[in-house]
Design a protein around this motif. Sequence first.
Motif, PDB file in Angstrom:
ATOM      1  N   PRO A 144       0.833  -1.209   0.000  1.00 30.25           N
ATOM      2  CA  PRO A 144       0.000   0.000   0.000  1.00 30.25           C
ATOM      3  C   PRO A 144       0.871   1.264   0.000  1.00 30.25           C
ATOM      4  N   LYS A 145       0.437   2.232  -0.786  1.00 28.88           N
ATOM      5  CA  LYS A 145       1.121   3.521  -0.855  1.00 28.88           C
ATOM      6  C   LYS A 145       0.051   4.597  -0.900  1.00 28.88           C
ATOM      7  N   SER A 146       0.244   5.647  -0.111  1.00 31.40           N
ATOM      8  CA  SER A 146      -0.732   6.734  -0.052  1.00 31.40           C
ATOM      9  C   SER A 146      -0.073   8.074  -0.294  1.00 31.40           C
ATOM     10  N   ARG A 147      -0.931   9.056  -0.591  1.00 34.77           N
ATOM     11  CA  ARG A 147      -0.504  10.448  -0.761  1.00 34.77           C
ATOM     12  C   ARG A 147      -1.308  11.272   0.242  1.00 34.77           C
ATOM     13  N   CYS A 148      -0.608  12.133   0.954  1.00 32.82           N
ATOM     14  CA  CYS A 148      -1.249  13.004   1.940  1.00 32.82           C
ATOM     15  C   CYS A 148      -1.831  14.226   1.230  1.00 32.82           C
ATOM     16  N   HIS A 149      -3.097  14.512   1.483  1.00 35.47           N
ATOM     17  CA  HIS A 149      -3.733  15.692   0.887  1.00 35.47           C
ATOM     18  C   HIS A 149      -3.314  16.978   1.589  1.00 35.47           C
ATOM     19  N   GLU A 150      -2.746  16.850   2.779  1.00 35.90           N
ATOM     20  CA  GLU A 150      -2.361  18.047   3.535  1.00 35.90           C
ATOM     21  C   GLU A 150      -0.964  18.532   3.170  1.00 35.90           C
ATOM     22  N   CYS A 151       0.018  17.605   3.087  1.00 38.77           N
ATOM     23  CA  CYS A 151       1.395  18.046   2.798  1.00 38.77           C
ATOM     24  C   CYS A 151       1.939  17.496   1.483  1.00 38.77           C
ATOM     25  N   GLY A 152       1.226  16.573   0.841  1.00 41.32           N
ATOM     26  CA  GLY A 152       1.647  16.039  -0.447  1.00 41.32           C
ATOM     27  C   GLY A 152       2.624  14.882  -0.383  1.00 41.32           C
ATOM     28  N   ALA A 153       3.007  14.447   0.807  1.00 42.68           N
ATOM     29  CA  ALA A 153       3.963  13.345   0.932  1.00 42.68           C
ATOM     30  C   ALA A 153       3.366  12.047   0.393  1.00 42.68           C
ATOM     31  N   GLU A 154       4.209  11.248  -0.238  1.00 46.22           N
ATOM     32  CA  GLU A 154       3.816   9.905  -0.675  1.00 46.22           C
ATOM     33  C   GLU A 154       4.627   8.922   0.146  1.00 46.22           C
ATOM     34  N   TYR A 155       3.978   7.875   0.649  1.00 44.30           N
ATOM     35  CA  TYR A 155       4.646   6.948   1.553  1.00 44.30           C
ATOM     36  C   TYR A 155       3.985   5.574   1.519  1.00 44.30           C
ATOM     37  N   GLU A 156       4.810   4.541   1.755  1.00 45.85           N
ATOM     38  CA  GLU A 156       4.302   3.183   1.894  1.00 45.85           C
ATOM     39  C   GLU A 156       3.899   2.957   3.341  1.00 45.85           C
ATOM     40  N   HIS A 157       2.969   2.048   3.527  1.00 40.44           N
ATOM     41  CA  HIS A 157       2.484   1.745   4.877  1.00 40.44           C
ATOM     42  C   HIS A 157       1.895   0.352   4.881  1.00 40.44           C
ATOM     43  N   ASP A 158       1.448  -0.113   6.047  1.00 39.67           N
ATOM     44  CA  ASP A 158       0.769  -1.400   6.092  1.00 39.67           C
ATOM     45  C   ASP A 158      -0.730  -1.163   5.932  1.00 39.67           C
ATOM     46  N   HIS A 188      -2.124   1.324   9.146  1.00 36.56           N
ATOM     47  CA  HIS A 188      -1.550   2.594   9.583  1.00 36.56           C
ATOM     48  C   HIS A 188      -1.354   3.515   8.381  1.00 36.56           C
ATOM     49  N   MET A 189      -2.386   4.279   8.080  1.00 36.37           N
ATOM     50  CA  MET A 189      -2.357   5.098   6.881  1.00 36.37           C
ATOM     51  C   MET A 189      -2.071   6.574   7.147  1.00 36.37           C
ATOM     52  N   LEU A 190      -1.952   6.983   8.413  1.00 37.02           N
ATOM     53  CA  LEU A 190      -1.664   8.388   8.718  1.00 37.02           C
ATOM     54  C   LEU A 190      -0.342   8.808   8.089  1.00 37.02           C
ATOM     55  N   CYS A 191      -0.286  10.047   7.667  1.00 35.18           N
ATOM     56  CA  CYS A 191       0.928  10.576   7.047  1.00 35.18           C
ATOM     57  C   CYS A 191       2.061  10.619   8.073  1.00 35.18           C
ATOM     58  N   PRO A 192       3.198  10.010   7.750  1.00 32.39           N
ATOM     59  CA  PRO A 192       4.326  10.032   8.684  1.00 32.39           C
ATOM     60  C   PRO A 192       5.028  11.388   8.733  1.00 32.39           C
ATOM     61  N   GLU A 193       4.774  12.243   7.744  1.00 31.12           N
ATOM     62  CA  GLU A 193       5.423  13.555   7.703  1.00 31.12           C
ATOM     63  C   GLU A 193       4.704  14.585   8.580  1.00 31.12           C
ATOM     64  N   CYS A 194       3.365  14.662   8.408  1.00 32.09           N
ATOM     65  CA  CYS A 194       2.633  15.712   9.117  1.00 32.09           C
ATOM     66  C   CYS A 194       1.561  15.164  10.066  1.00 32.09           C
ATOM     67  N   GLY A 195       1.369  13.848  10.048  1.00 36.92           N
ATOM     68  CA  GLY A 195       0.354  13.244  10.914  1.00 36.92           C
ATOM     69  C   GLY A 195      -1.058  13.385  10.371  1.00 36.92           C
ATOM     70  N   GLY A 196      -1.183  13.891   9.143  1.00 34.13           N
ATOM     71  CA  GLY A 196      -2.502  14.091   8.546  1.00 34.13           C
ATOM     72  C   GLY A 196      -3.233  12.784   8.294  1.00 34.13           C
ATOM     73  N   PHE A 197      -4.558  12.875   8.367  1.00 36.94           N
ATOM     74  CA  PHE A 197      -5.372  11.680   8.107  1.00 36.94           C
ATOM     75  C   PHE A 197      -6.127  11.777   6.789  1.00 36.94           C
ATOM     76  N   ALA A 198      -6.035  12.921   6.110  1.00 36.87           N
ATOM     77  CA  ALA A 198      -6.670  13.082   4.803  1.00 36.87           C
ATOM     78  C   ALA A 198      -5.711  12.554   3.756  1.00 36.87           C
ATOM     79  N   THR A 199      -5.795  11.258   3.504  1.00 42.87           N
ATOM     80  CA  THR A 199      -4.873  10.614   2.577  1.00 42.87           C
ATOM     81  C   THR A 199      -5.649   9.893   1.479  1.00 42.87           C
ATOM     82  N   GLU A 200      -4.949   9.626   0.390  1.00 42.55           N
ATOM     83  CA  GLU A 200      -5.530   8.917  -0.752  1.00 42.55           C
ATOM     84  C   GLU A 200      -4.652   7.712  -1.051  1.00 42.55           C
ATOM     85  N   LEU A 201      -5.254   6.537  -1.118  1.00 42.52           N
ATOM     86  CA  LEU A 201      -4.528   5.330  -1.465  1.00 42.52           C
ATOM     87  C   LEU A 201      -4.214   5.362  -2.963  1.00 42.52           C
ATOM     88  N   ILE A 202      -2.929   5.322  -3.326  1.00 36.89           N
ATOM     89  CA  ILE A 202      -2.552   5.401  -4.737  1.00 36.89           C
ATOM     90  C   ILE A 202      -1.975   4.082  -5.259  1.00 36.89           C
TER      91      ILE A 202
END
Length: 119
Positions: A69-83, A86-100
């Motif tokens: 799984p990989k998501s993009r944060c709508h708040e800061c734009g970070a893209e990150y892999e996760h399990d 745990h989909m919260l953005c590791p950069e800003c802690g945002g929860f508004a994310t999109e699974l890409i």
Amino acid sequence: MHELGIMTGVMDAVETSAKEAGATKVLKISLSVGEMTEAIEDALRFAFDVLIEGTMCEGAELEIAMVKPKSRCHECGAEYEHDRFHMLCPECGGFATELIAGRELQIDSIEVDIPDEDE
């Protein structure tokens, strides 16, 4: 076990495509399967082994690429892999994310044997 249903669909698509191409045998099937589909690789392989008996796919190799799984944060734009959990953005802690990535369920390629017209 939804893996049996998944592989039934894959096998139907593979055999239809192989026959349309004039193939007599399927040699290899390559799949991409996202972890977010919750499909279990071993169960997919088991279903494949059961379904290929007596078909043009019998003896074919099955290659499965599990996609993390990989998501993009709508708040800061970070893209990150996760399990899966745990989909919260590791950069800003945002929860508004999109699974890409991670929901894939696709046939990437099929290798077939097509006899020469001279044979």
